[in-house]
Design a protein around this motif. Structure first.
Motif, PDB file in Angstrom:
ATOM      1  N   SER A 392       0.960  -0.839   0.153  1.00  0.00           N
ATOM      2  CA  SER A 392      -0.183   0.236   0.226  1.00  0.00           C
ATOM      3  C   SER A 392       0.962   1.004   0.190  1.00  0.00           C
ATOM      4  CB  SER A 392      -0.917   0.212   1.487  1.00  0.00           C
ATOM      5  OG  SER A 392      -2.097  -1.415   0.736  1.00  0.00           O
ATOM      6  N   TYR A 393       1.846   0.879  -0.420  1.00  0.00           N
ATOM      7  CA  TYR A 393       2.623   1.911   0.340  1.00  0.00           C
ATOM      8  C   TYR A 393       2.987   3.330  -0.969  1.00  0.00           C
ATOM      9  CZ  TYR A 393       7.564   4.619   1.234  1.00  0.00           C
ATOM     10  OH  TYR A 393       7.707   6.008   1.523  1.00  0.00           O
ATOM     11  N   ALA A 394       3.017   2.892  -2.703  1.00  0.00           N
ATOM     12  CA  ALA A 394       2.262   4.166  -3.044  1.00  0.00           C
ATOM     13  C   ALA A 394       1.673   4.535  -3.690  1.00  0.00           C
ATOM     14  CB  ALA A 394       2.141   3.125  -4.375  1.00  0.00           C
ATOM     15  N   GLY A 395       0.325   4.292  -2.499  1.00  0.00           N
ATOM     16  CA  GLY A 395      -1.294   4.727  -2.683  1.00  0.00           C
ATOM     17  C   GLY A 395      -1.280   5.764  -1.173  1.00  0.00           C
ATOM     18  N   LEU A 396      -0.212   5.177  -0.670  1.00  0.00           N
ATOM     19  CA  LEU A 396       0.278   6.186   0.854  1.00  0.00           C
ATOM     20  C   LEU A 396       1.349   7.990   0.751  1.00  0.00           C
ATOM     21  CD1 LEU A 396       0.755   6.404   4.158  1.00  0.00           C
ATOM     22  CD2 LEU A 396       2.537   5.477   4.421  1.00  0.00           C
ATOM     23  N   THR A 397       1.734   7.228  -0.553  1.00  0.00           N
ATOM     24  CA  THR A 397       2.426   8.658  -1.070  1.00  0.00           C
ATOM     25  C   THR A 397       1.663   9.230  -1.605  1.00  0.00           C
ATOM     26  OG1 THR A 397       4.861   7.329  -1.172  1.00  0.00           O
ATOM     27  CG2 THR A 397       4.227   9.248  -2.232  1.00  0.00           C
ATOM     28  N   ARG A 398       0.886   8.584  -2.535  1.00  0.00           N
ATOM     29  CA  ARG A 398       0.058   9.573  -4.019  1.00  0.00           C
ATOM     30  C   ARG A 398      -1.163  10.574  -2.606  1.00  0.00           C
ATOM     31  NH1 ARG A 398      -5.963   7.760  -5.787  1.00  0.00           N
ATOM     32  NH2 ARG A 398      -5.924   9.502  -6.978  1.00  0.00           N
ATOM     33  N   TYR A 399      -1.714   9.696  -1.435  1.00  0.00           N
ATOM     34  CA  TYR A 399      -2.370  10.436  -0.685  1.00  0.00           C
ATOM     35  C   TYR A 399      -2.001  11.543   0.707  1.00  0.00           C
ATOM     36  CZ  TYR A 399      -7.207   7.942  -1.015  1.00  0.00           C
ATOM     37  OH  TYR A 399      -8.527   8.387  -2.034  1.00  0.00           O
ATOM     38  N   ARG A 400      -0.167  10.920   0.946  1.00  0.00           N
ATOM     39  CA  ARG A 400       0.360  12.278   0.952  1.00  0.00           C
ATOM     40  C   ARG A 400       0.961  13.106   0.639  1.00  0.00           C
ATOM     41  NH1 ARG A 400       5.987  11.648   4.200  1.00  0.00           N
ATOM     42  NH2 ARG A 400       6.465  13.896   4.320  1.00  0.00           N
ATOM     43  N   ASN A 401       1.953  13.143  -0.764  1.00  0.00           N
ATOM     44  CA  ASN A 401       1.604  14.267  -1.434  1.00  0.00           C
ATOM     45  C   ASN A 401       0.477  15.509  -1.919  1.00  0.00           C
ATOM     46  OD1 ASN A 401       4.275  13.101  -2.080  1.00  0.00           O
ATOM     47  ND2 ASN A 401       3.883  12.188  -3.289  1.00  0.00           N
ATOM     48  N   SER A 402      -1.018  13.904  -2.120  1.00  0.00           N
ATOM     49  CA  SER A 402      -2.492  15.294  -2.228  1.00  0.00           C
ATOM     50  C   SER A 402      -2.853  16.103  -1.652  1.00  0.00           C
ATOM     51  CB  SER A 402      -3.274  14.140  -2.300  1.00  0.00           C
ATOM     52  OG  SER A 402      -4.669  14.917  -2.584  1.00  0.00           O
ATOM     53  N   ILE A 403      -2.194  15.916  -0.208  1.00  0.00           N
ATOM     54  CA  ILE A 403      -3.083  16.643   0.988  1.00  0.00           C
ATOM     55  C   ILE A 403      -1.422  17.755   1.661  1.00  0.00           C
ATOM     56  CG2 ILE A 403      -1.988  14.791   3.177  1.00  0.00           C
ATOM     57  CD1 ILE A 403      -4.559  15.554   4.222  1.00  0.00           C
ATOM     58  N   ASN A 404      -0.092  16.853   1.039  1.00  0.00           N
ATOM     59  CA  ASN A 404       0.569  18.121   1.302  1.00  0.00           C
ATOM     60  C   ASN A 404       0.609  19.554   0.811  1.00  0.00           C
ATOM     61  OD1 ASN A 404       1.146  16.461   4.044  1.00  0.00           O
ATOM     62  ND2 ASN A 404       3.027  16.500   3.343  1.00  0.00           N
ATOM     63  N   HIS A 405       0.597  19.123  -0.788  1.00  0.00           N
ATOM     64  CA  HIS A 405       0.765  20.146  -1.997  1.00  0.00           C
ATOM     65  C   HIS A 405      -0.534  20.746  -2.198  1.00  0.00           C
ATOM     66  CE1 HIS A 405       4.300  19.268  -3.356  1.00  0.00           C
ATOM     67  NE2 HIS A 405       4.161  17.669  -3.425  1.00  0.00           N
ATOM     68  N   ALA A 406      -1.777  20.463  -0.611  1.00  0.00           N
ATOM     69  CA  ALA A 406      -2.686  21.470  -1.053  1.00  0.00           C
ATOM     70  C   ALA A 406      -3.418  21.282  -1.960  1.00  0.00           C
ATOM     71  CB  ALA A 406      -2.593  23.102  -0.964  1.00  0.00           C
ATOM     72  N   GLY A 407      -3.489  20.146  -3.043  1.00  0.00           N
ATOM     73  CA  GLY A 407      -4.240  19.607  -4.019  1.00  0.00           C
ATOM     74  C   GLY A 407      -3.590  19.822  -4.674  1.00  0.00           C
ATOM     75  N   ARG A 408      -2.912  20.742  -5.530  1.00  0.00           N
ATOM     76  CA  ARG A 408      -2.260  21.543  -6.352  1.00  0.00           C
ATOM     77  C   ARG A 408      -1.792  20.818  -7.529  1.00  0.00           C
ATOM     78  NH1 ARG A 408      -5.357  25.828  -6.933  1.00  0.00           N
ATOM     79  NH2 ARG A 408      -6.295  26.900  -5.270  1.00  0.00           N
ATOM     80  N   ASN A 409      -2.305  19.599  -7.260  1.00  0.00           N
ATOM     81  CA  ASN A 409      -0.755  18.313  -7.722  1.00  0.00           C
ATOM     82  C   ASN A 409      -1.234  17.502  -9.216  1.00  0.00           C
ATOM     83  OD1 ASN A 409      -1.838  16.856  -6.218  1.00  0.00           O
ATOM     84  ND2 ASN A 409       0.112  15.200  -5.406  1.00  0.00           N
ATOM     85  N   ARG A 410      -2.720  18.129  -8.804  1.00  0.00           N
ATOM     86  CA  ARG A 410      -3.542  17.329 -10.801  1.00  0.00           C
ATOM     87  C   ARG A 410      -3.904  15.830  -9.571  1.00  0.00           C
ATOM     88  NH1 ARG A 410      -0.293  18.947 -15.519  1.00  0.00           N
ATOM     89  NH2 ARG A 410      -0.112  21.329 -15.739  1.00  0.00           N
TER      90      ARG A 410
END
Length: 450
Positions: A392-410
């Motif tokens: 599940s690591y890739a999914g965790l990374t995806r969610y972390r990046n989305s929330i840390n980039h304020a939803g600005r990473n498309r």
């Protein structure tokens, strides 16, 4: 502006002398004049006395009247207007006393009307003395609600919440009765909010503020001469500060500080629990809740990184939970493999190794220098038995990046999905943390026997 808010009832009040802490007011039928004498010494000609009264109360008690029952029957009874003239005639002359009509009915509709009437008499920043002696039926409960609302909405402050306890009068002629200051009951509302906030979020900021206020009052009133009282106050202040600091490091993802702050909180809690808590009764109820908040933290570093992420999830710190969970995975690998925990380059390579390993890219597709690729191969070789635990690591990374980039990473992930997904990831990775913890403990025990 200072304001005395009070109620005039329609009873045939007897004359008496009201007292407060050894001081006596002038004999009167009305507790209001006594409260003015005993509590309103600092009133200026700009301050006000607001008397809420029904039509019946005004008719019966504002002007002089003739008693209709009991020992007062046929006797001339002084009205409130003349009582004020005896105490301070300027109050009426300068229109500092205002009568405000209220409904005599008590049902849901009229309670709302009463609420609005009283709240409208409180202005921004007012300092309130509230007398509930002759408020009728359920109004004392409403008074607490109104006062709390006014403090929040209008930044008003409550100096005193008072009750003239005629039921406790003595048998003197005239009788003497105490005025009871119930102001501390309002502080219980603050404590209730503080406790609820701590239960829901782990945030001890309200508790810290309230405790500091209580501690300050201990020293300001001279109670500091009592060594036990002083020790108790300082211990509870330390506990509140430690709980507040622990929340702050979780809020800001300061993982390296968690062990020390946790240890500080546990020590402060144990010290406070040994005391009688004579003057801080609201705080005593908090001890069990504080223990519940930290009971699953173990002092085992790998598992505590996991539990820190779980703590954040449980207390609504979702972004922090994602960060601590992913960084905890990397830190666990670094601990077991004997790497420097704060080597930024190595941490990036560990994360990259997991990602390329799970994506099943060929070695030729990997990015980086030969040394970096060699390091990544070492990490992958170590992790190979635990691949299913990290899927599940890739999914965790995806969610972390989305929330840390304020939803600005498309990556348009709906906000409703972050908390339940974090809960899922915590379940997915728990076994991995437990395996790493076991390896680390074995490694530590092996090192200690050499």
């Amino acid at each position: 502006m200072k304001k005395l808010l009070t109620f005039l009832g329609n009873g045939e009040y007897d004359e008496g002398i009201y007292t407060y802490r050894g001081r006596k007011a002038t004999k009167s039928r009305f507790v209001q004049t006594a409260i003015y004498e005993l509590f309103c010494e600092k009133f200026t000609d700009k301050d006000q006395i607001i008397i809420f009264l029904t039509e019946e109360a005004e008719s019966k008690n504002w002007k002089d009247s003739i008693g209709e029952s009991g020992k007062n029957k046929g006797k001339k009874l002084e009205g409130m207007e003349n009582a004020w003239k005896k105490i301070n005639p300027k109050l009426l002359q300068q229109n500092q006393i205002r009568k405000v009509r209220i409904p005599s009915q008590q049902d849901e509709e009229h309670n709302w009307e009463l609420f609005e009437i009283i709240l409208n008499e409180i202005d921004e920043g007012d300092e309130i003395i509230f007398d509930i002696t002759h408020s009728f039926r359920s109004f004392p409960i409403m008074a607490l609600i109104i006062l709390n609302y006014a403090r929040i909405l209008k930044n008003a402050s409550l100096k005193n919440l008072l009750y003239g306890c005629w039921e406790m009068r003595d048998k003197g002629q005239p009788p003497t009765a105490p005025i009871i200051d119930m102001t501390e009951m309002i502080s219980l509302l603050d404590w209730a909010y503080g406790v609820d906030s701590y239960k829901q979020t782990g945030n001890a900021s309200v508790i810290k503020t309230l405790t500091n206020q209580e501690v300050a009052s201990v020293f300001q009133t001279g109670q500091s001469s009592d060594d036990m009282r002083r020790t108790e106050a300082n211990a509870l202040r330390t506990l509140a500060n430690c709980a507040h600091e622990f929340h702050q490091i979780m809020q800001t993802c300061r993982a390296p500080e968690i062990p020390q702050k946790l240890n500080n909180l546990r020590k402060a809690l144990e010290q406070a629990k040994t005391m009688e808590i004579r003057g801080f009764r609201p705080f005593e109820k908090l001890f069990g809740k504080m223990e519940e908040k930290i009971e699953y933290l173990t002092d085992r570093p790998i598992m505590d990184d996991y539990w820190a992420a779980k703590w954040c999830h449980d207390n609504g710190l979702i972004q922090q939970g994602y960060t601590l969970l992913q960084e905890g995975i990397i830190t666990a690998i670094c601990r077991v493999m004997g790497m420097e925990l704060d080597d930024v380059n190595k941490r990036k390579l560990v994360s990259a190794a997991i990602s390329v390993w799970l994506s099943e890219k060929t070695t030729e597709e990997w990015e980086g220098t030969e040394d970096e690729k060699s390091f990544m191969k070492t990490v992958i070789a170590f992790l190979n038995p635990y691949k299913d635990l990290l899927k599940s690591y890739a999914g965790l990374t995806r969610y972390r990046n989305s929330i840390n980039h304020a939803g600005r990473n498309r990556d348009n992930i709906p906000h409703q999905r972050f908390r339940p997904k974090l809960e899922n990831y915590l379940k997915d990775f728990r076994t991995f943390f437990e395996k790493m913890d076991q390896l680390y403990q074995e490694k530590q025990e092996g090192a200690s026997t050499r």
